[in-house]
Design an enzyme around this catalytic site. Structure first.
Site, PDB file in Angstrom:
ATOM      1  CB  SER A 101      -4.912  -1.219  -0.644  1.00 27.02           C
ATOM      2  OG  SER A 101      -5.016  -1.912  -1.870  1.00 27.02           O
ATOM      3  CB  SER A 102      -9.637  -1.403  -3.598  1.00 30.07           C
ATOM      4  OG  SER A 102      -8.661  -1.612  -4.609  1.00 30.07           O
ATOM      5  CD  GLN A 103      -3.561  -4.228  -4.117  1.00 28.56           C
ATOM      6  OE1 GLN A 103      -2.893  -4.257  -3.082  1.00 28.56           O
ATOM      7  NE2 GLN A 103      -3.037  -3.924  -5.292  1.00 28.56           N
ATOM      8  NE  ARG A 148     -10.072  -6.340  -9.282  1.00 30.03           N
ATOM      9  CZ  ARG A 148      -9.004  -5.602  -9.010  1.00 30.03           C
ATOM     10  NH1 ARG A 148      -7.906  -5.724  -9.753  1.00 30.03           N
ATOM     11  NH2 ARG A 148      -9.012  -4.737  -7.994  1.00 30.03           N
ATOM     12  CG  ASP A 169      -1.995   2.582  -9.695  1.00 33.57           C
ATOM     13  OD1 ASP A 169      -1.305   2.724  -8.663  1.00 33.57           O
ATOM     14  OD2 ASP A 169      -2.520   1.503 -10.024  1.00 33.57           O
ATOM     15  NE  ARG A 185       4.119   4.168  -7.338  1.00 30.77           N
ATOM     16  CZ  ARG A 185       3.230   3.295  -7.781  1.00 30.77           C
ATOM     17  NH1 ARG A 185       1.935   3.581  -7.743  1.00 30.77           N
ATOM     18  NH2 ARG A 185       3.625   2.131  -8.266  1.00 30.77           N
ATOM     19  CE  LYS A 201       0.374  -4.169 -12.611  1.00 32.31           C
ATOM     20  NZ  LYS A 201       0.358  -4.264 -11.129  1.00 32.31           N
ATOM     21  CB  SER A 202      -6.644  -3.954 -12.581  1.00 34.91           C
ATOM     22  OG  SER A 202      -5.764  -2.974 -12.099  1.00 34.91           O
ATOM     23  CB  SER A 243      -9.506   2.367  -4.156  1.00 32.99           C
ATOM     24  OG  SER A 243      -8.310   3.093  -4.246  1.00 32.99           O
TER      25      SER A 243
END
Length: 421
Positions: free
Chosen positions: A159-161, A25, A301, A332, A20-21, A187
């Site tokens: 987050s690295s996002q 991208r 994750d 989580r 998915k990652s 990350s």
């Protein structure tokens, strides 16, 4: 709908879904390239569909053909107001916020309330500093104005996002930019993954130091063909199942990957789990193992499944970096601790960032909650297979977010379950 999972020994072969990652991208880069790009090895999920739908609104022509996606890049910006539906995909939202300012005067991102409870403060500060509009509501975000090139100073414990979103966008501006990252820097592997995929599409990011990235301006995305890999965060569930309770062959596992969760293989091997390579497959067998104390700052994750694997280690296991589990699809950290306790496993919480798991026999004391979180459901479905009694887990539909065929694959590995209304 809920699911009742019955104890049983897992055996057989499994093909993991594709990453998915990498898909997110590659789809974005292909859409920003002028021409035709091809992405091979595709797994569709709710998150990937959200990214595809948004990029189509941008003007990309995206066709799904079996195991392949063909993308013709955006020809020109629409330069108007637009609404983008992102569902519950944090990657879609955070990757596309900067790029949206290039194509639209104003854009409204809409999605589930659970998504907009997750922090966006990094972008909020950037937009405020540049005197641009950034308005958050319960289930939407409105932004307007175009982000400028320049020097960006960002905290590395987010987050690295956010970094990736800027790295997609800044090369398209006329002037160069710099991103400087404050310690601690988590990350990093996901930022490296973004840089690697950008390179495949002709975009150069210069890593001056570990904490400073130089982004030359006036660059052009070039169309290409890219072959996706399996998703190693999902491979972790099957390796965890085999480690605790199975004899599995996991297919299409390469010898190396830039995905940070590739580390799961080394973590288990270091714990004396029996893993052997057969060509592009891994054979993993039920093992007596001792997990090291682990930090999950750079692989959050893996947190839920590692906690479940730790419950059957030969000694107590301390997990640090667990504060990174708090602001995900669910909290989580709470979900893991609550579900372990409902499976008769003792957990000591030392702080927001450190827990200790005391291994023990798994027995369902109460139904488990998935907290509508795909990784929580899948991790505890794995642990349920070694319970002394059947385990009920609520709201299985959340797996549509990343791994729609998870239960189908579980059944093919000889694990029985039933749906409960």
């Amino acid at each position: 709908m809920d699911v009742k999972i019955y104890p049983g020994f897992a055996q057989g072969e499994v093909n993991c879904p594709y990453s998915k990652s990498i898909m997110h991208r590659a789809l974005i880069c292909a859409s920003l390239a002028s021409g035709l790009s091809v992405i091979n090895n595709v797994t569709l999920s709710d998150d990937i569909i959200a990214t595809i739908d948004c990029l189509r609104v941008f003007g990309a022509d995206i066709k799904i053909a079996g195991n392949q996606i063909i993308v013709r890049g955006i020809k020109e910006g629409k330069n108007k107001n637009e609404v983008l539906e992102v569902n519950e995909s944090a990657s879609t939202l955070r990757f596309l916020i900067p790029i949206s300012t290039l194509f639209f005067d104003k854009v409204v991102f809409k999605g589930k309330k659970s998504l907009f409870r997750r922090p966006l403060v990094v972008y909020e500060e950037v937009f405020r500093k540049q005197k641009l509009k950034f308005v958050e509501e319960d289930d939407q975000l409105t932004v307007s104005g175009k982000l400028k090139s320049g020097d960006y100073l960002l905290n590395g414990n987010c987050s690295s996002q956010f970094f990736s979103g800027l790295l997609f966008y800044l090369p398209l501006l006329p002037e160069s930019s710099t991103i400087t990252i404050r310690k601690p820097y988590y990350s990093q592997g996901y930022v490296a993954l973004t840089i690697d995929i950008l390179k495949k599409f002709g975009i150069e990011i210069i890593k001056k130091t570990k904490y400073e990235l130089h982004i030359p301006g006036n660059q052009t995305y070039k169309p290409t063909t890219i072959n996706n890999e399996i998703d190693y965060s999902h491979l972790a569930f099957w390796l965890g199942l085999a480690t605790m309770n199975g004899n599995l062959v996991c297919n299409q596992v390469d010898g190396d990957s830039k995905q940070p969760d590739f580390k799961i293989i080394r973590i288990l091997q270091n714990a004396n789990v029996r893993i052997s390579r057969i060509g592009r497959s891994l054979l993993c067998e039920k093992s007596t193992y001792l997990l090291d104390n682990l930090g999950i700052d750079n692989q959050p994750d893996l947190g839920p499944i590692l906690a479940c694997i730790a419950s059957q280690s030969q000694g107590k296991v301390t997990l640090t970096g667990v504060k990174r589990l708090v602001s995900k699809e669910s909290n989580r950290l709470n979900a893991v601790c609550n579900n372990l306790k409902n499976l008769n496993i003792e957990v000591t919480r030392f702080s927001l960032d450190k827990i200790m798991i005391h291994p023990g026999k798994v027995k369902a004391l109460a139904p488990l909650d998935s907290y509508s979180d795909h990784r929580i459901f899948m991790a505890f479905a794995i642990l349920a297979t070694i319970s002394e009694n059947p385990v009920i887990i609520k709201n299985y539909e959340c797996i549509q977010k990343s791994y729609p065929n998870f239960l189908k694959d579980l059944a093919q590995l000889q694990i029985k379950f039933e749906y409960i209304n």
